[in-house]
Design an enzyme around this catalytic site. Structure first.
Site, mmCIF file in Angstrom:
data_model
loop_
_atom_site.group_PDB
_atom_site.id
_atom_site.type_symbol
_atom_site.label_atom_id
_atom_site.label_comp_id
_atom_site.label_asym_id
_atom_site.label_seq_id
_atom_site.Cartn_x
_atom_site.Cartn_y
_atom_site.Cartn_z
ATOM 1 N N ASN A 1 -10.146 0.010 1.417
ATOM 2 C CA ASN A 1 -8.690 0.111 1.246
ATOM 3 C C ASN A 1 -8.320 -0.290 -0.184
ATOM 4 O OD1 ASN A 1 -5.932 -0.297 1.232
ATOM 5 N ND2 ASN A 1 -5.871 -1.463 3.150
ATOM 6 N N CYS B 1 0.821 -1.219 0.000
ATOM 7 C CA CYS B 1 0.000 0.000 0.000
ATOM 8 C C CYS B 1 0.851 1.264 0.000
ATOM 9 C CB CYS B 1 -0.934 0.003 1.201
ATOM 10 S SG CYS B 1 -1.983 -1.444 1.282
ATOM 11 N N HIS C 1 -2.947 6.929 4.072
ATOM 12 C CA HIS C 1 -3.438 5.703 3.445
ATOM 13 C C HIS C 1 -4.765 5.332 4.099
ATOM 14 C CE1 HIS C 1 -3.903 1.827 1.859
ATOM 15 N NE2 HIS C 1 -3.477 1.158 2.911
HETATM 16 O O1 UT7 Z 1 -3.146 -1.539 3.941
HETATM 17 C C1 UT7 Z 1 -2.716 -2.313 4.999
HETATM 18 C C2 UT7 Z 1 -3.683 -3.439 5.153
HETATM 19 N N1 UT7 Z 1 -4.158 -3.839 6.424
HETATM 20 C C3 UT7 Z 1 -4.600 -3.083 7.438
HETATM 21 O O2 UT7 Z 1 -4.466 -1.905 7.482
HETATM 22 C C4 UT7 Z 1 -5.293 -3.787 8.540
HETATM 23 C C5 UT7 Z 1 -5.058 -3.204 9.898
HETATM 24 N N2 UT7 Z 1 -5.936 -3.867 10.868
HETATM 25 C C6 UT7 Z 1 -7.229 -3.551 10.986
HETATM 26 O O3 UT7 Z 1 -7.741 -2.675 10.309
HETATM 27 C C7 UT7 Z 1 -8.026 -4.263 12.044
HETATM 28 O O4 UT7 Z 1 -7.159 -5.062 12.808
HETATM 29 C C8 UT7 Z 1 -9.183 -5.146 11.467
HETATM 30 C C9 UT7 Z 1 -10.269 -4.260 10.880
HETATM 31 C C10 UT7 Z 1 -8.633 -6.069 10.406
HETATM 32 C C11 UT7 Z 1 -9.800 -5.976 12.576
HETATM 33 O O5 UT7 Z 1 -10.274 -5.146 13.600
HETATM 34 P P1 UT7 Z 1 -9.895 -5.440 15.121
HETATM 35 O O6 UT7 Z 1 -10.579 -4.424 15.923
HETATM 36 O O7 UT7 Z 1 -8.393 -5.520 15.195
HETATM 37 O O8 UT7 Z 1 -10.589 -6.825 15.344
HETATM 38 P P2 UT7 Z 1 -9.952 -8.250 15.707
HETATM 39 O O9 UT7 Z 1 -9.180 -8.783 14.547
HETATM 40 O O10 UT7 Z 1 -9.255 -8.138 17.017
HETATM 41 O O11 UT7 Z 1 -11.280 -9.087 15.905
HETATM 42 C C12 UT7 Z 1 -12.247 -8.762 16.883
HETATM 43 C C13 UT7 Z 1 -13.439 -9.672 16.687
HETATM 44 C C14 UT7 Z 1 -13.070 -11.139 16.522
HETATM 45 O O12 UT7 Z 1 -14.058 -11.923 17.135
HETATM 46 P P3 UT7 Z 1 -13.799 -12.567 18.587
HETATM 47 O O13 UT7 Z 1 -12.580 -13.424 18.433
HETATM 48 O O14 UT7 Z 1 -13.565 -11.380 19.490
HETATM 49 O O15 UT7 Z 1 -15.063 -13.292 18.842
HETATM 50 C C15 UT7 Z 1 -13.147 -11.329 15.013
HETATM 51 O O16 UT7 Z 1 -13.425 -12.669 14.669
HETATM 52 O O17 UT7 Z 1 -14.143 -9.289 15.494
HETATM 53 C C16 UT7 Z 1 -14.324 -10.439 14.676
HETATM 54 N N3 UT7 Z 1 -14.362 -10.024 13.289
HETATM 55 C C17 UT7 Z 1 -15.502 -9.713 12.649
HETATM 56 N N4 UT7 Z 1 -16.782 -9.694 13.053
HETATM 57 C C18 UT7 Z 1 -17.697 -9.309 12.140
HETATM 58 C C19 UT7 Z 1 -13.312 -9.892 12.431
HETATM 59 N N5 UT7 Z 1 -13.765 -9.484 11.240
HETATM 60 C C20 UT7 Z 1 -15.114 -9.379 11.339
HETATM 61 C C21 UT7 Z 1 -16.135 -9.000 10.451
HETATM 62 N N6 UT7 Z 1 -17.393 -8.972 10.887
HETATM 63 N N7 UT7 Z 1 -15.867 -8.649 9.169
#
Ligand code: UT7
Length: 329
Positions: A286, A116, A256
């Protein structure tokens, strides 16, 4: 950081696929909700390739717009750089495909892969070519079409990305305008946080790689998140320091567009006012290396960005890579 030759962005263009996919559409594909996606990422909808759309076609459309706006002909371009991690094919480069379509007969052409951060890497490379006199006019495209490499069964990643392309023309500009400073960074020891395991020469396509879904994006979201906030703050500060500027001197920060919470956390620590920070993540998700040039194009088209404005660009991505640039419009 003033040099004899000032290099600036003289025009912009963008292109998006026709198909718009909302969070509600995604509720029908994976176990997610519009509420979760909005609250955790800021994304409401994104555009996704359909029919015969490709990276090179979006790149071509964005490039033609930028060329028209610059009042240049394809033969005036000496170099074409396409920053992308999703080229049409492994080779030839997408840059060569659009060189042919444009009939940019005097241009060298190559792709640049920096995740990115690709657009900022391209900006830095283009600047060096123009400063050294090796090129007069550079066409830089930031284009990514991640939808074919997204695992549409993985709710952790499939809700985040959109496809698109942004293009700019870089040329010499009057002293005191254009790029004031640009810094790039990388840490390959963190490559495993965001990658596509198969499809390259190490793991070419086999029945096993397909069955094990190895051709799709794997990401450790929370680790990338933490890393992103830190490097967005540090590299913005560094680029400002290099030019003896402060966050309050900025007319705009164009970050970004990966997650609105990353952007808000970094902006807060930099003590930026909301009106200083340009966002379009809600409409596009993104778009990887297309994120920054598409925000830039829209802000120029809307008349937000005016001559003399001080603008910081900052990004992070697969590699891991990160970087920032400061420019006077
Ligand atoms: O360009 C560079 C590319 N990447 C990035 O910039 C990504 C950077 N990271 C992020 O933006 C965030 O970490 C995410 C948006 C990917 C995830 O958000 P988070 O607040 O870090 O959530 P998490 O991964 O800690 O997950 C929290 C919960 C989990 O459930 P449990 O284990 O707490 O029950 C996930 O399974 O949210 C769940 N979850 C979802 N629930 C509904 C993860 N994705 C989803 C979803 N819908 N799409």
């Amino acid at each position: 950081m003033q040099s004899a030759t000032a290099v600036g962005i003289v025009s912009t263009g963008k292109a998006l696929p026709v198909s718009r996919v909302t969070n509600f559409d995604l509720e029908n594909i994976v176990d997610t909700s519009d509420k979760w996606i909005r609250e955790r990422t800021g994304i409401e909808e994104r555009y996704i390739l359909s029919n015969d759309e490709t990276n090179s076609k979006l790149s071509l459309t964005a490039s033609k717009i930028a060329l028209d706006k610059a009042g240049l002909k394809p033969k005036d371009i000496d170099l074409i750089i396409v920053a992308t991690v999703t080229p049409d094919m492994i080779f030839p480069s997408t840059a060569c495909l659009i060189q042919s379509e444009l009939n940019a007969c005097n241009a060298a052409a190559f792709d640049l892969a920096a995740g990115c951060t690709g657009f900022l890497y391209g900006l830095n490379v283009a600047e060096q070519y123009i400063k050294t006199g090796a090129a007069k006019n550079v066409l830089l495209v930031g284009a990514d079409t991640l939808s074919p490499v997204i695992d549409w069964q993985d709710r952790n990643t499939c809700v985040l990305f959109g496809d698109g392309a942004g293009a700019v023309i870089l040329s010499e500009v009057e002293r005191g305008r254009g790029l004031m400073a640009s810094k790039l960074f990388s840490d390959g020891s963190k490559a495993g946080l965001l990658y596509v395991p198969a499809g390259g020469s190490r793991a070419p396509a086999t029945v096993r790689t397909v069955e094990e879904r190895m051709h799709y994006i794997k990401m450790n979201g929370p680790e990338v998140f933490k890393f992103a906030v830190t490097v967005m703050i540090d590299s913005t500060k560094e680029i400002l320091n290099l030019c003896e500027k402060k966050p309050e001197d900025l007319d705009y920060l164009i970050p970004h567009q990966a997650n609105v919470r990353i952007i808000n956390a970094a902006s807060k620590r930099l003590r930026l006012k909301p009106e200083q920070v340009l966002l379009n993540i809600q409409r596009y998700g993104n778009m990887s290396s297309a994120s920054i040039p598409v925000v830039l194009d829209e802000a120029v088209e809307e008349g937000k960005i005016k001559p003399g404005n001080l603008i910081a660009l900052v990004s992070f991505g697969a590699g891991l890579t990160w970087g920032a640039a400061l420019l006077k419009w």
